[in-house]
Design a protein around this motif. Structure first.
Motif, PDB file in Angstrom:
ATOM      1  N   ARG A  59       0.818  -1.203  -0.050  1.00  0.00           N
ATOM      2  CA  ARG A  59      -0.109  -0.039  -0.201  1.00  0.00           C
ATOM      3  C   ARG A  59       0.790   1.343  -0.068  1.00  0.00           C
ATOM      4  O   ARG A  59       1.791   1.381   0.849  1.00  0.00           O
ATOM      5  CB  ARG A  59      -0.938   0.007   1.219  1.00  0.00           C
ATOM      6  CG  ARG A  59      -1.665  -1.230   1.247  1.00  0.00           C
ATOM      7  CD  ARG A  59      -2.648  -1.070   2.540  1.00  0.00           C
ATOM      8  NE  ARG A  59      -3.518  -2.420   2.563  1.00  0.00           N
ATOM      9  CZ  ARG A  59      -4.632  -2.523   3.322  1.00  0.00           C
ATOM     10  NH1 ARG A  59      -4.854  -1.632   4.407  1.00  0.00           N
ATOM     11  NH2 ARG A  59      -5.069  -3.857   3.138  1.00  0.00           N
ATOM     12  N   VAL A  91       2.201   4.847   0.799  1.00  0.00           N
ATOM     13  CA  VAL A  91       2.204   5.778   2.102  1.00  0.00           C
ATOM     14  C   VAL A  91       2.234   6.974   1.548  1.00  0.00           C
ATOM     15  O   VAL A  91       2.856   7.515   0.661  1.00  0.00           O
ATOM     16  CB  VAL A  91       3.678   5.485   2.750  1.00  0.00           C
ATOM     17  CG1 VAL A  91       3.593   6.522   3.800  1.00  0.00           C
ATOM     18  CG2 VAL A  91       3.817   4.068   3.334  1.00  0.00           C
ATOM     19  N   PRO A  92       1.105   7.673   2.024  1.00  0.00           N
ATOM     20  CA  PRO A  92       0.746   9.095   1.372  1.00  0.00           C
ATOM     21  C   PRO A  92       1.709  10.190   1.999  1.00  0.00           C
ATOM     22  O   PRO A  92       2.526   9.754   3.140  1.00  0.00           O
ATOM     23  CB  PRO A  92      -0.507   9.502   2.075  1.00  0.00           C
ATOM     24  CG  PRO A  92      -0.577   8.583   3.185  1.00  0.00           C
ATOM     25  CD  PRO A  92      -0.170   7.343   3.065  1.00  0.00           C
ATOM     26  N   ASP A 140       1.546  12.974   3.047  1.00  0.00           N
ATOM     27  CA  ASP A 140       0.974  13.754   4.460  1.00  0.00           C
ATOM     28  C   ASP A 140      -0.490  13.255   4.417  1.00  0.00           C
ATOM     29  O   ASP A 140      -1.254  13.606   3.681  1.00  0.00           O
ATOM     30  CB  ASP A 140       1.223  15.127   4.450  1.00  0.00           C
ATOM     31  CG  ASP A 140       0.893  16.020   5.924  1.00  0.00           C
ATOM     32  OD1 ASP A 140       0.033  15.170   6.490  1.00  0.00           O
ATOM     33  OD2 ASP A 140       1.247  16.622   6.192  1.00  0.00           O
ATOM     34  N   PRO A 141      -0.790  12.073   5.247  1.00  0.00           N
ATOM     35  CA  PRO A 141      -2.118  11.888   5.834  1.00  0.00           C
ATOM     36  C   PRO A 141      -3.163  12.904   5.851  1.00  0.00           C
ATOM     37  O   PRO A 141      -4.398  12.846   5.458  1.00  0.00           O
ATOM     38  CB  PRO A 141      -2.050  10.849   6.981  1.00  0.00           C
ATOM     39  CG  PRO A 141      -0.750  10.544   6.883  1.00  0.00           C
ATOM     40  CD  PRO A 141       0.002  11.644   6.589  1.00  0.00           C
ATOM     41  N   GLU A 142      -2.774  14.101   6.203  1.00  0.00           N
ATOM     42  CA  GLU A 142      -3.468  15.273   6.666  1.00  0.00           C
ATOM     43  C   GLU A 142      -3.713  15.963   5.371  1.00  0.00           C
ATOM     44  O   GLU A 142      -4.795  16.983   5.173  1.00  0.00           O
ATOM     45  CB  GLU A 142      -3.046  16.160   7.637  1.00  0.00           C
ATOM     46  CG  GLU A 142      -2.733  15.393   8.881  1.00  0.00           C
ATOM     47  CD  GLU A 142      -3.867  14.781   9.726  1.00  0.00           C
ATOM     48  OE1 GLU A 142      -5.047  15.481   9.533  1.00  0.00           O
ATOM     49  OE2 GLU A 142      -3.822  13.614  10.168  1.00  0.00           O
ATOM     50  N   PRO A 201      -4.260  14.991   1.507  1.00  0.00           N
ATOM     51  CA  PRO A 201      -4.347  14.014   0.452  1.00  0.00           C
ATOM     52  C   PRO A 201      -3.839  14.620  -0.908  1.00  0.00           C
ATOM     53  O   PRO A 201      -3.375  13.865  -1.799  1.00  0.00           O
ATOM     54  CB  PRO A 201      -5.860  13.676   0.618  1.00  0.00           C
ATOM     55  CG  PRO A 201      -6.327  13.991   1.915  1.00  0.00           C
ATOM     56  CD  PRO A 201      -5.244  14.948   2.251  1.00  0.00           C
ATOM     57  N   TRP A 234      -1.369  15.991  -1.707  1.00  0.00           N
ATOM     58  CA  TRP A 234      -0.001  16.012  -1.955  1.00  0.00           C
ATOM     59  C   TRP A 234       0.237  14.630  -2.613  1.00  0.00           C
ATOM     60  O   TRP A 234       1.442  14.437  -3.224  1.00  0.00           O
ATOM     61  CB  TRP A 234       0.640  16.076  -0.688  1.00  0.00           C
ATOM     62  CG  TRP A 234       0.818  17.560  -0.213  1.00  0.00           C
ATOM     63  CD1 TRP A 234       0.269  18.551  -0.839  1.00  0.00           C
ATOM     64  CD2 TRP A 234       1.563  17.863   0.801  1.00  0.00           C
ATOM     65  NE1 TRP A 234       0.580  19.791  -0.140  1.00  0.00           N
ATOM     66  CE2 TRP A 234       1.343  19.388   0.958  1.00  0.00           C
ATOM     67  CE3 TRP A 234       2.650  17.430   1.802  1.00  0.00           C
ATOM     68  CZ2 TRP A 234       2.075  20.176   1.837  1.00  0.00           C
ATOM     69  CZ3 TRP A 234       3.098  18.357   2.772  1.00  0.00           C
ATOM     70  CH2 TRP A 234       2.880  19.323   2.823  1.00  0.00           C
ATOM     71  N   ASP A 257       0.765  10.190  -3.173  1.00  0.00           N
ATOM     72  CA  ASP A 257       1.606   9.398  -2.347  1.00  0.00           C
ATOM     73  C   ASP A 257       3.358   9.776  -2.375  1.00  0.00           C
ATOM     74  O   ASP A 257       3.467  10.210  -3.478  1.00  0.00           O
ATOM     75  CB  ASP A 257       1.358   7.931  -3.209  1.00  0.00           C
ATOM     76  CG  ASP A 257      -0.107   7.540  -2.883  1.00  0.00           C
ATOM     77  OD1 ASP A 257      -0.945   8.016  -1.794  1.00  0.00           O
ATOM     78  OD2 ASP A 257      -0.530   6.703  -3.746  1.00  0.00           O
ATOM     79  N   SER A 258       4.018   9.086  -1.569  1.00  0.00           N
ATOM     80  CA  SER A 258       5.340   9.239  -1.505  1.00  0.00           C
ATOM     81  C   SER A 258       5.962   7.935  -2.286  1.00  0.00           C
ATOM     82  O   SER A 258       5.148   7.144  -2.863  1.00  0.00           O
ATOM     83  CB  SER A 258       5.698   9.110  -0.019  1.00  0.00           C
ATOM     84  OG  SER A 258       5.492   7.809   0.380  1.00  0.00           O
ATOM     85  N   ASP A 278       4.009   0.553   2.439  1.00  0.00           N
ATOM     86  CA  ASP A 278       3.702  -0.269   3.546  1.00  0.00           C
ATOM     87  C   ASP A 278       3.617  -1.776   2.959  1.00  0.00           C
ATOM     88  O   ASP A 278       2.598  -2.043   2.455  1.00  0.00           O
ATOM     89  CB  ASP A 278       2.607   0.062   4.238  1.00  0.00           C
ATOM     90  CG  ASP A 278       2.351  -0.847   5.609  1.00  0.00           C
ATOM     91  OD1 ASP A 278       2.933  -1.867   5.921  1.00  0.00           O
ATOM     92  OD2 ASP A 278       1.953  -0.091   6.489  1.00  0.00           O
TER      93      ASP A 278
END
Length: 487
Positions: free
Chosen positions: A153, A155-156, A158-160, A162, A164, A166-167, A171
Protein backbone atom coordinates in the motif's frame (compact mmCIF):
# COMPACT_ATOMS: atom_id res chain seq x y z
CA UNK A 1 14.08 1.05 10.05
CA UNK A 2 11.96 -1.91 11.02
CA UNK A 3 10.92 -5.39 9.81
CA UNK A 4 8.92 -8.18 11.42
CA UNK A 5 8.75 -11.85 10.42
CA UNK A 6 6.21 -14.13 12.07
CA UNK A 7 4.68 -17.61 12.03
CA UNK A 8 2.25 -19.81 13.91
CA UNK A 9 3.80 -23.06 12.57
CA UNK A 10 0.29 -24.36 11.98
CA UNK A 11 0.25 -27.98 10.88
CA UNK A 12 3.90 -28.48 11.83
CA UNK A 13 3.38 -30.40 15.11
CA UNK A 14 5.74 -27.96 16.82
CA UNK A 15 5.25 -24.95 19.09
CA UNK A 16 5.54 -21.64 17.27
CA UNK A 17 8.40 -20.67 19.58
CA UNK A 18 10.56 -23.24 17.75
CA UNK A 19 10.88 -20.46 15.17
CA UNK A 20 13.75 -19.24 17.37
CA UNK A 21 15.69 -22.44 16.63
CA UNK A 22 15.30 -21.89 12.88
CA UNK A 23 16.54 -18.30 13.18
CA UNK A 24 19.35 -19.26 15.63
CA UNK A 25 18.22 -16.44 17.89
CA UNK A 26 16.94 -17.07 21.42
CA UNK A 27 13.49 -15.47 21.95
CA UNK A 28 14.34 -14.84 25.60
CA UNK A 29 17.42 -12.74 24.86
CA UNK A 30 17.48 -9.56 22.74
CA UNK A 31 20.63 -9.38 20.64
CA UNK A 32 22.51 -6.70 18.73
CA UNK A 33 25.35 -6.61 16.23
CA UNK A 34 27.36 -3.77 14.77
CA UNK A 35 26.74 -2.93 11.13
CA UNK A 36 28.09 -0.22 8.89
CA UNK A 37 26.98 3.11 10.31
CA UNK A 38 24.98 1.73 13.21
CA UNK A 39 23.60 -1.36 14.94
CA UNK A 40 21.02 -4.06 14.22
CA UNK A 41 18.82 -5.32 17.04
CA UNK A 42 16.82 -8.58 17.14
CA UNK A 43 14.04 -9.22 19.62
CA UNK A 44 10.73 -11.09 19.81
CA UNK A 45 7.53 -9.09 20.43
CA UNK A 46 5.80 -12.43 20.95
CA UNK A 47 7.06 -16.00 21.40
CA UNK A 48 4.40 -18.44 22.55
CA UNK A 49 3.31 -21.90 21.53
CA UNK A 50 0.65 -20.34 19.28
CA UNK A 51 2.51 -17.46 17.68
CA UNK A 52 6.09 -16.25 17.27
CA UNK A 53 7.27 -12.99 15.73
CA UNK A 54 10.84 -11.76 15.36
CA UNK A 55 11.58 -8.07 14.86
CA UNK A 56 14.66 -6.46 13.34
CA UNK A 57 15.33 -2.86 14.31
CA UNK A 58 18.14 -1.15 12.44
CA UNK A 59 19.57 2.02 13.95
CA UNK A 60 21.57 4.00 11.41
CA UNK A 61 23.63 7.09 12.16
CA UNK A 62 24.01 9.03 8.85
CA UNK A 63 27.15 10.73 10.14
CA UNK A 64 28.64 7.40 11.12
CA UNK A 65 27.73 6.03 7.71
CA UNK A 66 29.60 8.84 5.96
CA UNK A 67 32.61 8.49 8.26
CA UNK A 68 32.72 4.80 7.44
CA UNK A 69 33.24 5.79 3.83
CA UNK A 70 29.88 4.41 2.71
CA UNK A 71 28.00 7.65 2.14
CA UNK A 72 27.02 8.43 -1.43
CA UNK A 73 28.48 11.75 -2.50
CA UNK A 74 26.23 11.74 -5.56
CA UNK A 75 22.96 12.07 -3.59
CA UNK A 76 22.17 15.46 -5.10
CA UNK A 77 24.21 17.65 -2.78
CA UNK A 78 26.71 17.23 0.04
CA UNK A 79 24.10 17.69 2.80
CA UNK A 80 22.21 14.76 1.23
CA UNK A 81 24.82 12.43 2.64
CA UNK A 82 23.64 13.38 6.14
CA UNK A 83 19.96 14.20 5.67
CA UNK A 84 18.27 11.27 3.96
CA UNK A 85 15.90 8.36 4.58
CA UNK A 86 18.56 5.80 5.52
CA UNK A 87 17.68 5.73 9.25
CA UNK A 88 13.96 5.31 8.58
CA UNK A 89 13.33 3.22 5.45
CA UNK A 90 14.19 -0.34 4.42
CA UNK A 91 17.10 -0.45 2.01
CA UNK A 92 20.30 -2.31 1.21
CA UNK A 93 21.37 -1.51 4.78
CA UNK A 94 18.54 -3.69 6.06
CA UNK A 95 19.38 -6.44 3.55
CA UNK A 96 23.00 -6.51 4.75
CA UNK A 97 21.82 -6.64 8.37
CA UNK A 98 19.53 -9.59 7.57
CA UNK A 99 22.46 -11.39 5.96
CA UNK A 100 24.60 -10.91 9.07
CA UNK A 101 21.90 -11.68 11.61
CA UNK A 102 20.44 -14.76 9.92
CA UNK A 103 23.29 -16.12 7.81
CA UNK A 104 22.89 -19.70 9.06
CA UNK A 105 19.12 -19.61 8.58
CA UNK A 106 19.59 -18.28 5.04
CA UNK A 107 21.74 -21.33 4.31
CA UNK A 108 18.85 -23.57 5.39
CA UNK A 109 20.73 -25.16 8.28
CA UNK A 110 19.31 -25.90 11.71
CA UNK A 111 20.94 -28.75 13.63
CA UNK A 112 18.32 -28.54 16.39
CA UNK A 113 15.30 -28.78 14.05
CA UNK A 114 16.58 -30.02 10.64
CA UNK A 115 13.22 -31.43 9.59
CA UNK A 116 11.55 -28.07 10.24
CA UNK A 117 14.21 -26.12 8.37
CA UNK A 118 13.61 -28.29 5.31
CA UNK A 119 9.84 -27.74 5.28
CA UNK A 120 7.71 -24.88 4.00
CA UNK A 121 6.06 -23.10 6.92
CA UNK A 122 3.43 -20.33 7.12
CA UNK A 123 5.16 -16.94 7.23
CA UNK A 124 4.16 -13.31 7.25
CA UNK A 125 6.45 -10.33 6.75
CA UNK A 126 5.82 -6.65 7.45
CA UNK A 127 8.03 -3.81 6.21
CA UNK A 128 6.21 -0.56 7.06
CA UNK A 129 8.46 1.84 5.12
CA UNK A 130 9.96 0.39 1.93
CA UNK A 131 11.30 2.71 -0.79
CA UNK A 132 9.85 1.32 -4.01
CA UNK A 133 10.84 2.85 -7.32
CA UNK A 134 8.07 1.43 -9.44
CA UNK A 135 5.38 1.58 -6.79
CA UNK A 136 3.17 -1.07 -5.26
CA UNK A 137 2.73 -2.73 -8.66
CA UNK A 138 6.44 -3.54 -8.87
CA UNK A 139 6.45 -5.02 -5.36
CA UNK A 140 3.61 -7.32 -6.44
CA UNK A 141 5.41 -8.17 -9.67
CA UNK A 142 8.64 -9.18 -7.93
CA UNK A 143 7.30 -11.04 -4.88
CA UNK A 144 4.19 -12.76 -6.26
CA UNK A 145 6.06 -15.20 -8.59
CA UNK A 146 7.98 -16.42 -5.53
CA UNK A 147 4.84 -17.73 -3.83
CA UNK A 148 3.97 -14.69 -1.71
CA UNK A 149 0.57 -13.05 -1.35
CA UNK A 150 1.44 -9.36 -1.57
CA UNK A 151 -0.29 -6.42 0.08
CA UNK A 152 1.67 -3.29 -0.87
CA UNK A 153 0.00 0.00 0.00
CA UNK A 154 1.41 3.39 -0.98
CA UNK A 155 2.30 5.62 1.97
CA UNK A 156 0.88 9.16 1.51
CA UNK A 157 3.23 12.11 1.71
CA UNK A 158 1.01 13.59 4.40
CA UNK A 159 -2.18 11.84 5.60
CA UNK A 160 -3.56 15.24 6.57
CA UNK A 161 -3.09 16.67 3.08
CA UNK A 162 -4.34 14.05 0.55
CA UNK A 163 -3.78 16.45 -2.32
CA UNK A 164 -0.05 15.99 -2.01
CA UNK A 165 -0.43 12.42 -3.22
CA UNK A 166 1.63 9.36 -2.39
CA UNK A 167 5.28 9.14 -1.43
CA UNK A 168 7.76 6.75 -3.00
CA UNK A 169 7.34 4.39 -0.04
CA UNK A 170 5.01 1.43 0.40
CA UNK A 171 3.77 -0.39 3.47
CA UNK A 172 4.55 -3.99 2.48
CA UNK A 173 2.97 -7.14 3.90
CA UNK A 174 3.80 -10.60 2.57
CA UNK A 175 2.15 -13.89 3.49
CA UNK A 176 2.97 -17.34 2.19
CA UNK A 177 4.03 -20.89 2.94
CA UNK A 178 7.75 -21.16 2.18
CA UNK A 179 11.00 -22.49 3.58
CA UNK A 180 12.45 -19.91 5.96
CA UNK A 181 15.76 -19.95 4.06
CA UNK A 182 13.96 -19.09 0.81
CA UNK A 183 11.97 -16.30 2.45
CA UNK A 184 15.08 -14.66 3.91
CA UNK A 185 16.93 -14.88 0.59
CA UNK A 186 13.95 -13.30 -1.20
CA UNK A 187 14.07 -10.36 1.20
CA UNK A 188 17.86 -10.12 1.00
CA UNK A 189 17.71 -9.66 -2.78
CA UNK A 190 14.40 -7.94 -3.50
CA UNK A 191 14.42 -5.21 -0.80
CA UNK A 192 17.43 -3.34 -2.27
CA UNK A 193 16.10 -4.01 -5.79
CA UNK A 194 12.87 -2.18 -5.00
CA UNK A 195 14.84 0.68 -3.38
CA UNK A 196 17.09 0.69 -6.48
CA UNK A 197 19.99 2.17 -4.53
CA UNK A 198 22.86 0.71 -2.55
CA UNK A 199 24.79 2.30 0.26
CA UNK A 200 28.09 0.71 -0.76
CA UNK A 201 30.25 0.26 -3.83
CA UNK A 202 29.04 -2.58 -6.05
CA UNK A 203 31.85 -4.70 -7.46
CA UNK A 204 32.26 -8.17 -9.00
CA UNK A 205 31.88 -9.87 -5.61
CA UNK A 206 28.24 -8.78 -5.60
CA UNK A 207 27.60 -11.16 -8.51
CA UNK A 208 28.57 -14.05 -6.23
CA UNK A 209 26.22 -12.78 -3.53
CA UNK A 210 23.32 -12.47 -5.97
CA UNK A 211 23.80 -15.92 -7.49
CA UNK A 212 24.17 -17.52 -4.08
CA UNK A 213 21.10 -15.83 -2.59
CA UNK A 214 19.10 -16.41 -5.79
CA UNK A 215 19.85 -20.14 -5.98
CA UNK A 216 16.77 -22.16 -6.83
CA UNK A 217 14.46 -19.22 -7.59
CA UNK A 218 16.06 -16.28 -9.39
CA UNK A 219 16.72 -18.06 -12.68
CA UNK A 220 13.02 -18.98 -12.84
CA UNK A 221 11.83 -15.44 -12.11
CA UNK A 222 10.22 -13.65 -15.09
CA UNK A 223 11.97 -10.41 -14.02
CA UNK A 224 15.42 -11.86 -13.35
CA UNK A 225 17.01 -9.38 -15.77
CA UNK A 226 15.45 -6.41 -13.95
CA UNK A 227 16.42 -7.86 -10.56
CA UNK A 228 20.01 -8.49 -11.67
CA UNK A 229 20.37 -5.03 -13.19
CA UNK A 230 19.04 -3.18 -10.15
CA UNK A 231 20.79 -5.35 -7.57
CA UNK A 232 24.09 -4.70 -9.35
CA UNK A 233 23.58 -0.91 -9.52
CA UNK A 234 22.83 -0.90 -13.25
CA UNK A 235 26.36 -1.99 -14.10
CA UNK A 236 25.71 -3.78 -17.36
CA UNK A 237 28.79 -5.98 -17.34
CA UNK A 238 28.00 -7.25 -13.84
CA UNK A 239 24.35 -7.91 -14.69
CA UNK A 240 25.39 -9.81 -17.81
CA UNK A 241 27.83 -11.88 -15.75
CA UNK A 242 25.09 -12.67 -13.22
CA UNK A 243 22.67 -13.79 -15.93
CA UNK A 244 25.33 -16.03 -17.44
CA UNK A 245 26.04 -17.55 -14.02
CA UNK A 246 22.34 -18.16 -13.45
CA UNK A 247 22.12 -19.87 -16.82
CA UNK A 248 25.02 -22.17 -15.89
CA UNK A 249 23.89 -22.90 -12.33
CA UNK A 250 20.18 -23.39 -12.86
CA UNK A 251 20.11 -24.75 -16.37
CA UNK A 252 18.53 -21.87 -18.29
CA UNK A 253 19.66 -20.58 -21.65
CA UNK A 254 20.02 -16.91 -22.48
CA UNK A 255 17.95 -15.34 -25.21
CA UNK A 256 20.55 -15.84 -27.95
CA UNK A 257 21.41 -19.43 -27.05
CA UNK A 258 19.63 -22.77 -27.62
CA UNK A 259 17.93 -24.35 -24.64
CA UNK A 260 20.57 -26.24 -22.70
CA UNK A 261 19.58 -29.37 -20.80
CA UNK A 262 16.49 -27.94 -19.15
CA UNK A 263 13.73 -28.47 -21.65
CA UNK A 264 11.42 -25.80 -20.26
CA UNK A 265 9.36 -24.19 -22.98
CA UNK A 266 8.75 -20.49 -22.40
CA UNK A 267 5.14 -19.47 -22.04
CA UNK A 268 3.81 -16.36 -23.79
CA UNK A 269 4.85 -13.19 -21.98
CA UNK A 270 1.65 -11.74 -20.57
CA UNK A 271 3.29 -9.23 -18.26
CA UNK A 272 5.05 -7.14 -20.87
CA UNK A 273 8.41 -8.77 -20.16
CA UNK A 274 10.06 -10.85 -22.86
CA UNK A 275 11.25 -14.09 -21.29
CA UNK A 276 14.56 -15.68 -22.12
CA UNK A 277 14.57 -18.77 -24.29
CA UNK A 278 14.22 -21.76 -22.05
CA UNK A 279 12.90 -19.87 -19.03
CA UNK A 280 9.78 -21.27 -17.39
CA UNK A 281 6.63 -19.37 -16.67
CA UNK A 282 6.26 -17.68 -13.30
CA UNK A 283 6.12 -20.22 -10.52
CA UNK A 284 7.65 -23.01 -12.61
CA UNK A 285 10.80 -24.78 -11.48
CA UNK A 286 13.91 -25.15 -13.59
CA UNK A 287 14.57 -28.72 -14.66
CA UNK A 288 18.11 -28.30 -13.37
CA UNK A 289 16.73 -27.44 -9.93
CA UNK A 290 14.23 -30.30 -10.08
CA UNK A 291 17.00 -32.67 -11.15
CA UNK A 292 19.27 -31.94 -8.22
CA UNK A 293 16.45 -31.86 -5.68
CA UNK A 294 15.25 -35.22 -7.03
CA UNK A 295 18.75 -36.68 -6.72
CA UNK A 296 19.07 -35.26 -3.20
CA UNK A 297 15.72 -36.81 -2.33
CA UNK A 298 16.84 -40.23 -3.59
CA UNK A 299 19.99 -39.99 -1.47
CA UNK A 300 17.91 -39.12 1.60
CA UNK A 301 15.68 -42.08 0.82
CA UNK A 302 18.76 -44.30 0.74
CA UNK A 303 20.01 -42.89 4.03
CA UNK A 304 23.38 -42.23 2.37
CA UNK A 305 25.85 -40.48 4.65
CA UNK A 306 29.07 -40.86 2.61
CA UNK A 307 28.53 -39.59 -0.91
CA UNK A 308 30.63 -38.74 -3.97
CA UNK A 309 29.40 -36.35 -6.67
CA UNK A 310 31.45 -37.51 -9.66
CA UNK A 311 31.74 -34.85 -12.35
CA UNK A 312 30.53 -32.16 -9.94
CA UNK A 313 31.06 -29.24 -12.33
CA UNK A 314 30.49 -25.96 -10.50
CA UNK A 315 29.00 -27.67 -7.46
CA UNK A 316 25.24 -27.13 -7.81
CA UNK A 317 24.42 -30.58 -6.40
CA UNK A 318 27.15 -30.30 -3.78
CA UNK A 319 25.55 -27.11 -2.50
CA UNK A 320 22.19 -28.87 -2.27
CA UNK A 321 23.66 -31.84 -0.38
CA UNK A 322 25.54 -29.61 2.07
CA UNK A 323 22.17 -28.40 3.34
CA UNK A 324 21.42 -31.91 4.64
CA UNK A 325 22.95 -32.36 8.10
CA UNK A 326 22.63 -36.15 7.73
CA UNK A 327 25.37 -36.15 5.07
CA UNK A 328 28.55 -36.83 7.00
CA UNK A 329 31.11 -36.99 4.17
CA UNK A 330 30.78 -35.39 0.74
CA UNK A 331 33.41 -35.83 -1.99
CA UNK A 332 33.22 -33.61 -5.06
CA UNK A 333 35.28 -34.77 -8.04
CA UNK A 334 35.86 -33.46 -11.52
CA UNK A 335 38.50 -33.99 -14.15
CA UNK A 336 38.71 -30.20 -14.61
CA UNK A 337 40.71 -28.24 -12.04
CA UNK A 338 38.98 -25.10 -13.29
CA UNK A 339 35.58 -26.59 -12.46
CA UNK A 340 36.74 -27.55 -8.97
CA UNK A 341 38.00 -24.03 -8.33
CA UNK A 342 34.72 -22.61 -9.62
CA UNK A 343 32.81 -24.95 -7.30
CA UNK A 344 34.89 -23.79 -4.35
CA UNK A 345 34.20 -20.15 -5.20
CA UNK A 346 30.51 -20.78 -5.69
CA UNK A 347 30.22 -22.56 -2.34
CA UNK A 348 32.49 -20.01 -0.59
CA UNK A 349 34.48 -22.97 0.67
CA UNK A 350 37.09 -20.91 2.52
CA UNK A 351 34.36 -19.09 4.46
CA UNK A 352 32.41 -22.19 5.47
CA UNK A 353 32.28 -23.05 9.17
CA UNK A 354 34.88 -25.63 10.16
CA UNK A 355 32.21 -28.29 10.64
CA UNK A 356 30.90 -27.76 7.12
CA UNK A 357 34.36 -27.65 5.57
CA UNK A 358 35.36 -30.87 7.34
CA UNK A 359 32.46 -32.68 5.67
CA UNK A 360 33.50 -31.64 2.16
CA UNK A 361 36.47 -32.75 0.09
CA UNK A 362 37.42 -31.77 -3.49
CA UNK A 363 39.34 -34.25 -5.64
CA UNK A 364 40.57 -34.11 -9.22
CA UNK A 365 39.55 -37.45 -10.69
CA UNK A 366 38.39 -38.94 -13.99
CA UNK A 367 35.23 -41.02 -14.10
CA UNK A 368 36.85 -43.46 -16.52
CA UNK A 369 39.78 -44.34 -14.24
CA UNK A 370 39.67 -46.32 -10.99
CA UNK A 371 40.20 -44.13 -7.95
CA UNK A 372 40.73 -45.87 -4.60
CA UNK A 373 39.75 -42.67 -2.77
CA UNK A 374 36.15 -43.30 -3.84
CA UNK A 375 35.95 -46.90 -2.69
CA UNK A 376 33.27 -48.16 -0.30
CA UNK A 377 30.97 -45.13 -0.15
CA UNK A 378 27.25 -45.23 0.54
CA UNK A 379 26.44 -43.62 -2.80
CA UNK A 380 28.08 -42.30 -5.95
CA UNK A 381 26.23 -39.79 -8.15
CA UNK A 382 26.80 -39.17 -11.85
CA UNK A 383 24.36 -36.36 -12.63
CA UNK A 384 24.38 -35.51 -16.36
CA UNK A 385 27.86 -37.02 -16.77
CA UNK A 386 27.68 -40.20 -18.87
CA UNK A 387 26.58 -38.36 -22.04
CA UNK A 388 29.86 -36.39 -21.96
CA UNK A 389 31.91 -39.62 -22.22
CA UNK A 390 32.90 -41.08 -25.58
CA UNK A 391 30.94 -44.35 -26.10
CA UNK A 392 34.11 -46.51 -26.33
CA UNK A 393 35.02 -45.30 -22.82
CA UNK A 394 31.70 -46.31 -21.23
CA UNK A 395 32.96 -49.78 -20.18
CA UNK A 396 35.83 -48.05 -18.35
CA UNK A 397 33.31 -45.75 -16.65
CA UNK A 398 31.22 -48.72 -15.54
CA UNK A 399 34.31 -50.55 -14.26
CA UNK A 400 35.60 -47.56 -12.26
CA UNK A 401 32.21 -46.90 -10.64
CA UNK A 402 30.74 -50.36 -10.10
CA UNK A 403 33.89 -52.46 -9.64
CA UNK A 404 36.66 -50.20 -8.31
CA UNK A 405 34.53 -47.81 -6.20
CA UNK A 406 31.71 -50.34 -5.67
CA UNK A 407 29.36 -48.11 -3.64
CA UNK A 408 26.29 -49.43 -1.90
CA UNK A 409 24.23 -47.42 -4.41
CA UNK A 410 24.75 -45.31 -7.51
CA UNK A 411 22.48 -42.64 -8.98
CA UNK A 412 22.86 -41.78 -12.67
CA UNK A 413 20.87 -39.19 -14.60
CA UNK A 414 21.08 -38.46 -18.31
CA UNK A 415 18.93 -36.66 -20.92
CA UNK A 416 16.10 -38.55 -22.60
CA UNK A 417 16.65 -37.91 -26.30
CA UNK A 418 13.01 -38.74 -27.10
CA UNK A 419 11.98 -35.61 -25.23
CA UNK A 420 14.07 -33.35 -27.48
CA UNK A 421 11.16 -32.80 -29.86
CA UNK A 422 9.48 -30.85 -27.06
CA UNK A 423 12.22 -28.19 -27.25
CA UNK A 424 11.02 -25.51 -29.71
CA UNK A 425 14.50 -23.96 -29.88
CA UNK A 426 16.42 -27.22 -30.43
CA UNK A 427 16.99 -28.05 -34.13
CA UNK A 428 16.10 -31.61 -35.11
CA UNK A 429 18.99 -34.05 -34.90
CA UNK A 430 21.12 -31.93 -32.55
CA UNK A 431 22.06 -32.55 -28.93
CA UNK A 432 21.14 -30.35 -25.98
CA UNK A 433 24.76 -29.42 -25.32
CA UNK A 434 27.69 -29.16 -27.75
CA UNK A 435 29.86 -31.38 -25.52
CA UNK A 436 27.43 -34.32 -25.52
CA UNK A 437 28.86 -37.38 -27.22
CA UNK A 438 25.45 -39.06 -27.41
CA UNK A 439 21.96 -38.87 -25.95
CA UNK A 440 20.09 -42.07 -25.13
CA UNK A 441 16.46 -42.99 -25.63
CA UNK A 442 14.73 -44.59 -22.66
CA UNK A 443 15.20 -48.06 -24.15
CA UNK A 444 18.91 -47.45 -24.79
CA UNK A 445 19.53 -46.18 -21.26
CA UNK A 446 17.63 -49.07 -19.71
CA UNK A 447 19.50 -51.62 -21.82
CA UNK A 448 22.90 -50.22 -20.78
CA UNK A 449 21.82 -49.98 -17.13
CA UNK A 450 20.46 -53.53 -16.97
CA UNK A 451 23.61 -54.93 -18.61
CA UNK A 452 25.83 -52.97 -16.22
CA UNK A 453 23.81 -53.99 -13.17
CA UNK A 454 23.92 -57.66 -14.13
CA UNK A 455 27.65 -57.58 -14.82
CA UNK A 456 28.59 -56.01 -11.46
CA UNK A 457 25.96 -57.45 -9.13
CA UNK A 458 23.50 -54.59 -8.76
CA UNK A 459 19.75 -54.17 -9.04
CA UNK A 460 18.44 -51.16 -10.97
CA UNK A 461 15.21 -49.19 -11.10
CA UNK A 462 14.25 -46.17 -13.18
CA UNK A 463 12.54 -42.92 -12.25
CA UNK A 464 11.45 -39.84 -14.23
CA UNK A 465 12.80 -36.37 -13.57
CA UNK A 466 10.58 -33.57 -14.80
CA UNK A 467 7.16 -33.87 -16.43
CA UNK A 468 6.56 -37.44 -17.64
CA UNK A 469 5.14 -36.91 -21.13
CA UNK A 470 2.80 -39.78 -22.05
CA UNK A 471 4.30 -39.93 -25.55
CA UNK A 472 8.01 -39.24 -25.15
CA UNK A 473 8.64 -39.66 -21.42
CA UNK A 474 10.42 -37.26 -19.05
CA UNK A 475 13.15 -34.80 -20.10
CA UNK A 476 15.65 -36.47 -17.75
CA UNK A 477 15.86 -40.16 -16.88
CA UNK A 478 17.27 -41.47 -13.61
CA UNK A 479 18.63 -44.92 -12.80
CA UNK A 480 19.05 -46.03 -9.18
CA UNK A 481 21.51 -48.91 -8.76
CA UNK A 482 21.59 -50.84 -5.47
CA UNK A 483 24.27 -53.40 -4.74
CA UNK A 484 22.85 -56.90 -4.35
CA UNK A 485 23.28 -58.41 -0.90
CA UNK A 486 24.88 -61.84 -0.90
CA UNK A 487 22.75 -64.61 0.65
Amino acid sequence: MFLTLGTDLSGMDAPASDFGFLLHKNPARPQAIDVTGGAAHVFYPEATADRCTVAVLLEIDPIGLVKAGRGKATEGFTLGQYVNDRPYAASSLLAVALGKLFRTAMNGRCDARPELAARAIPLDVHVPALPCRGGAELAERLFAPLGWTVDARPVPLDPEIPGWGDSRYVDLRLTGVLRLADALNHLYVVLPVLDDAKHYWVGPDEVDKLVRAGEGWLAAHPDKALISRRYLAHRRYLADAALERLAEVDGFALADEPAEEDGITPSPATDGVARSEGAPAAGAVSLAVERRTTVAGVLRELGARRIADVGCGEGALVGELLKDPMVGELIATDVSVRSLLAAKRRLHYDDLPDRQRDRLKFLQSSVTYADDRLAGLDAVVLMEVVEHVDPPRLPALAHSVFHAARPAAAVITTPNSEYNIRFPSLPAGTYRHPDHRFEWTRAEFQTWSHQTATRYGYEVEFRPVGPDDPEVGPPTQLALFRREVAN
